[in-house]
Structures are given as structure tokens and as C-alpha cells.
Design a protein around this motif. Structure first.
Motif, PDB file in Angstrom:
ATOM      1  N   ASP A  57      -0.547   2.643  -4.865  1.00 38.83           N
ATOM      2  CA  ASP A  57      -0.474   1.161  -4.625  1.00 38.83           C
ATOM      3  C   ASP A  57       1.120   0.443  -5.403  1.00 38.83           C
ATOM      4  N   ASP A 116       4.798   5.358   2.171  1.00 38.70           N
ATOM      5  CA  ASP A 116       5.089   6.496   2.629  1.00 38.70           C
ATOM      6  C   ASP A 116       6.110   6.545   4.015  1.00 38.70           C
ATOM      7  N   GLU A 117       5.407   5.359   4.875  1.00 40.54           N
ATOM      8  CA  GLU A 117       5.461   5.035   6.228  1.00 40.54           C
ATOM      9  C   GLU A 117       7.074   4.787   6.245  1.00 40.54           C
ATOM     10  N   LYS A 130       0.402   4.045   1.453  1.00 41.09           N
ATOM     11  CA  LYS A 130       0.495   4.236   3.026  1.00 41.09           C
ATOM     12  C   LYS A 130       1.590   3.367   3.640  1.00 41.09           C
ATOM     13  N   ASP A 131       2.071   2.500   3.304  1.00 44.73           N
ATOM     14  CA  ASP A 131       2.322   1.402   4.075  1.00 44.73           C
ATOM     15  C   ASP A 131       3.897   2.097   3.469  1.00 44.73           C
ATOM     16  N   SER A 151       0.749  -1.537  -0.479  1.00 42.36           N
ATOM     17  CA  SER A 151       0.361   0.103  -0.559  1.00 42.36           C
ATOM     18  C   SER A 151       0.521   1.302   0.110  1.00 42.36           C
TER      19      SER A 151
END
Length: 443
Positions: free
Chosen positions: A104, A25-26, A22-23, A20
Motif C-alpha cells: 500500500d 494495480d487496478e 489493489k486500487d 491500497s
């Protein structure tokens, strides 16, 4: 990372992995924060560069690293969870080629899994180990061969003509355009006809000469002759025959033994006996190894990775083609077809290779550094004068090291199997052992 299975047929596997945005980017932020204390940019003190600025300046590079690490970690976790090992390097591709930052990441993973190897009761194997002793007849035959190799020459009957293999003792003077040249003359030179030690065509013209005969031998120096002033030129050698001698085997006595480095004839016989029995033991081991592999092949059955079989079959076909066409040294030849016979042999080799690897791993069979060094030294002897270069090549080439390691590992696994199997020794003669070797090679 989300993982979805897309293929599970035999040993073929396929998976879709989604990382993802989000993952990802983290992970990028975490890597930047980790590096933040050591980064210094003009206008900011070391360790005080704002995260948004770091992301703007280094984000793209860190993004690539984070993406690769995420895929590697996901694959490692996948294989650990599945308890599988790929037969070859997995094929990893990015599915969404139009990916842009904020999307993603979709990864397609495919591979062939190594099969589960069934357990084999090695104690159930029943093997016959052939044992041959070096008898007097074999030792005498070997002595006779040594005597022939250490041949002497004796004068032929007066008036006899020379034959191929004879030694003629000659005086000769070589001339080019009627003028003698340096290095073209000698006296009492012992020349063995057929030895190939003189210019091509020279020795053959001395067949049929007799003592005191004068023979003019005409030859042409090779174009690539080492002496440039003689290369390609015709020369006439005036030869005076002073002796014609026939080859005779050396006498089998202490003097012959000493020529071969033994103290006396008895010591030479002992050395020959030991060498012969080492040769017999090597031949017997080859037969025993074949029997071990045959029995293991009969006892196991499991799915084989198609790509491994295909690669092995192509290699077998290529090797056999070159054996049948020895004049073709390179790979500039027509495409070689793989036959059913090649594939069948490949399946056996792959199956036994995987089984031996499994047995060796479970038995914790190791190839020591000393054994590897010895293997490299043995191989390096094939390149006299270039041993150092060969050693350096091996050090830099993991594939070459594996090629040298594989037969050592295999032999040690075979030894392990033999130790556990029920083995019966069978004594036989040298002739019977030779027939057994021939039978094995004919299979």
C-alpha cells in the motif's frame, strides 16, 4: 483512497492517505488497457499485445503516473469535500520510503487552510472624502516654478564676479603637454557654473571671474574618459571670459506658455489647474483608501495562517532594513531579526489582503486584459530601450504578472467598497490636504 485526519489545530491540517495496492494495480491495468489499442510491439499486431507483456514493459512508468494521479485526485476530492483552500502549496510526502511494488502507498498531507472570512456590512462604513480645489494662489505658485525652470540669463553689473549658478560666456583652448587637442576649443560657449556639463573640477575654477579676465583652468581627465588618448591626462584650458550673466526667471506671459506647449497664458493656467486637482485627487484617494482599510480592519477578526504572517513579517523586516541601509544593494548582509512591530504590521496586511480578496471574489471584480497591458506598459517605461525584453519577461513570469495585477485588483475592490459605503465629501485647502497626508504618513 482511505483518508485519516492527524492534525486539526487552528488552521493547521494534517492527513494520512492510504492508497491500497489493489486500487493502484487496478488503475495501472486500466491505463494499460486504455493505451493497448495503439501499442505495437515486434511479434504482435497493433492492439494485440497481451496485457501481461505491456505491464512488464511499461508497468513501472505507468505505475508512477497512476500513483501521482491518485494522490492528485484524492487531494482535489478532499478540498472539495472539506470546502477548504490551502494558504500555500500543500506539503505531500510518501510515508513508507521503503515502499515496493505490491505494498500500500502511505501519503502524509499537511497544509495551512485559508480561514473562513466573515461577512462585512459595507453599507455600515462611514467615510469622509477630502476634496481640494486648485485656487489662484496655487496656480500662481506653479507658474512661478515653471518660470524659474525656464530661466533666462542677463548680464551682471559691469565688473561683477561670477557666482555658482551663473552663466559665463567663454572662449577656451585646451592643451595637453602644451599642445592643443581636437575638440578642446570653442568660442562664445555659454557655460552654467554648477551644471556639471564639463570635466569635474572645471566649472568650480570659474567662480569669481570677471568679464575680459583670462583664466587658466587645470583639470585631469577621468581615467574612464571616452577619448582614450586623453584619459587620465592633465590638461590646461586657457579661458577668456566674454560675459558673466545671472539667472533670472522667465516672464510669466504667453511666450512662457508656448514654451510649455500651451496656446497662451490662460490655457497654461487651465492646464496647471487641472493637473493640480488631479494631484490633489490622488492624495485624497490615498487618504480615503487608508480610512477604508482602517475601518475594515476594525470590523473583522479571524484566524490567520501562521506561515503567511511569518513570510510577510520577514519581507517587511527585509524591506525596512534596506531602506535604512540604502548602500547595501544585494542580499549579502547579516540575518535580519523580525520584531513584534513587523509581525503586527504583517498580521494587518495578511488580514486585509484575505478580506479584500474575498470581497473581490464575491463582487466578481475582474482585471481586464487592457488594464494589465497598461500596467505592463507603465512598468516597461522604467527600462528605456529594453521594453521588448521586459514584455517577454512578464509573459514568461506568472509571479511578475500577479505582482502587476494585485494593485489593480485591490484598487477596484476599494472602489467597490466606497460605492456601497456612506461617503461624505469635505472641502479643504491645499495646505490642509498636505497636513492630512503628513499625518497619514506619520501613523
Amino acid at each position: 483512497m482511505q483518508v485519516t485526519e492527524t492534525l486539526n489545530e487552528g488552521l493547521k491540517r494534517g492527513y494520512k492517505m492510504i492508497l491500497s495496492a489493489k486500487d493502484l494495480d487496478e488503475k495501472v491495468n486500466a491505463k494499460l488497457k486504455e493505451a493497448q489499442p495503439d501499442i505495437e510491439i515486434k511479434g504482435f499486431r497493433k492492439g494485440k499485445v497481451p496485457l501481461p507483456l505491456l505491464k512488464k514493459q511499461f508497468g513501472q512508468r505507468v505505475l508512477g503516473e497512476a500513483m501521482q494521479e491518485s494522490v492528485d485526485d484524492a487531494m482535489k476530492a478532499h478540498f472539495e469535500a472539506k470546502g477548504e483552500r490551502p494558504a500555500f502549496e500543500p506539503d505531500v510526502k510518501m510515508a513508507n520510503q521503503d515502499w515496493k511494488e505490491g505494498d500500500d502507498v502511505e501519503i502524509v498531507l499537511s497544509y495551512e487552510a485559508l480561514p473562513a472570512i466573515p461577512d462585512v456590512d459595507l453599507k455600515s462604513l462611514k467615510l469622509e472624502r477630502l476634496v481640494a480645489k486648485a485656487d489662484d494662489a496655487a496656480v500662481d505658485e506653479a507658474l512661478k516654478n515653471l518660470a524659474e525652470n525656464a530661466q533666462d540669463f542677463k548680464d551682471r553689473k559691469k565688473g561683477s564676479k561670477s557666482k555658482d549658478g551663473d552663466q559665463v560666456v567663454i572662449d577656451f583652448v585646451g592643451k595637453v603637454d602644451g599642445e592643443a587637442f581636437d575638440g578642446g576649443s570653442a568660442e562664445d560657449y555659454p557655460l552654467v557654473i554648477g551644471s556639471g556639463s564639463f570635466i569635474p573640477g572645471f566649472e568650480e575654477q570659474l567662480v569669481g571671474v570677471k568679464v575680459e579676465e583670462v583664466k587658466a583652468v587645470t583639470v585631469t581627465f577621468p581615467e574612464a574618459y571616452q577619448a582614450a588618448h586623453l584619459a587620465g591626462k592633465e590638461a590646461v584650458f586657457d579661458c577668456t571670459v566674454k560675459a558673466v550673466k545671472e539667472p533670472v526667471a522667465a516672464e510669466i506671459n504667453d511666450e512662457l506658455a508656448q514654451k510649455y506647449g500651451a496656446e497662451d497664458l490662460a490655457a497654461l493656467k487651465t492646464q496647471i489647474s487641472e493637473r493640480l486637482e488631479m494631484e490633489y485627487a490622488g492624495a485624497a484617494r490615498a487618504i480615503l483608501k487608508r480610512h477604508v482599510l482602517d475601518q475594515l480592519d476594525e470590523k473583522v477578526s479571524f484566524d490567520l495562517p501562521p506561515s503567511m504572517v511569518d513570510a510577510e513579517a520577514k519581507q517587511i523586516a527585509h524591506q525596512l532594513w534596506h531602506e535604512e541601509n540604502p548602500d547595501v544593494q544585494g542580499h549579502d548582509h547579516p540575518e535580519i531579526d523580525v520584531t513584534e512591530e513587523h509581525t503586527k504590521l504583517a498580521e494587518r496586511r495578511v488580514r486585509l489582503g484575505l478580506l479584500l480578496a474575498e470581497l473581490g471574489q464575491k463582487a466578481e471584480v475582474q482585471v481586464s486584459d487592457a488594464e494589465m497591458t497598461q500596467a505592463v506598459m507603465n512598468q516597461a517605461r522604467q527600462y528605456p530601450g529594453h521594453e521588448r525584453e521586459f514584455f517577454e519577461f512578464v509573459q514568461k513570469n506568472p509571479q511578475m504578472r500577479q505582482q502587476l495585477r494585485a494593485p489593480i485588483f485591490e484598487d477596484k475592490v476599494i472602489d467597490y467598497v466606497v460605492e456601497l459605503a456612506e461617503v461624505t465629501d469635505k472641502e479643504l485647502s491645499k495646505e490642509e490636504l498636505e497636513k492630512a497626508i503628513e499625518a497619514m504618513n506619520d501613523e
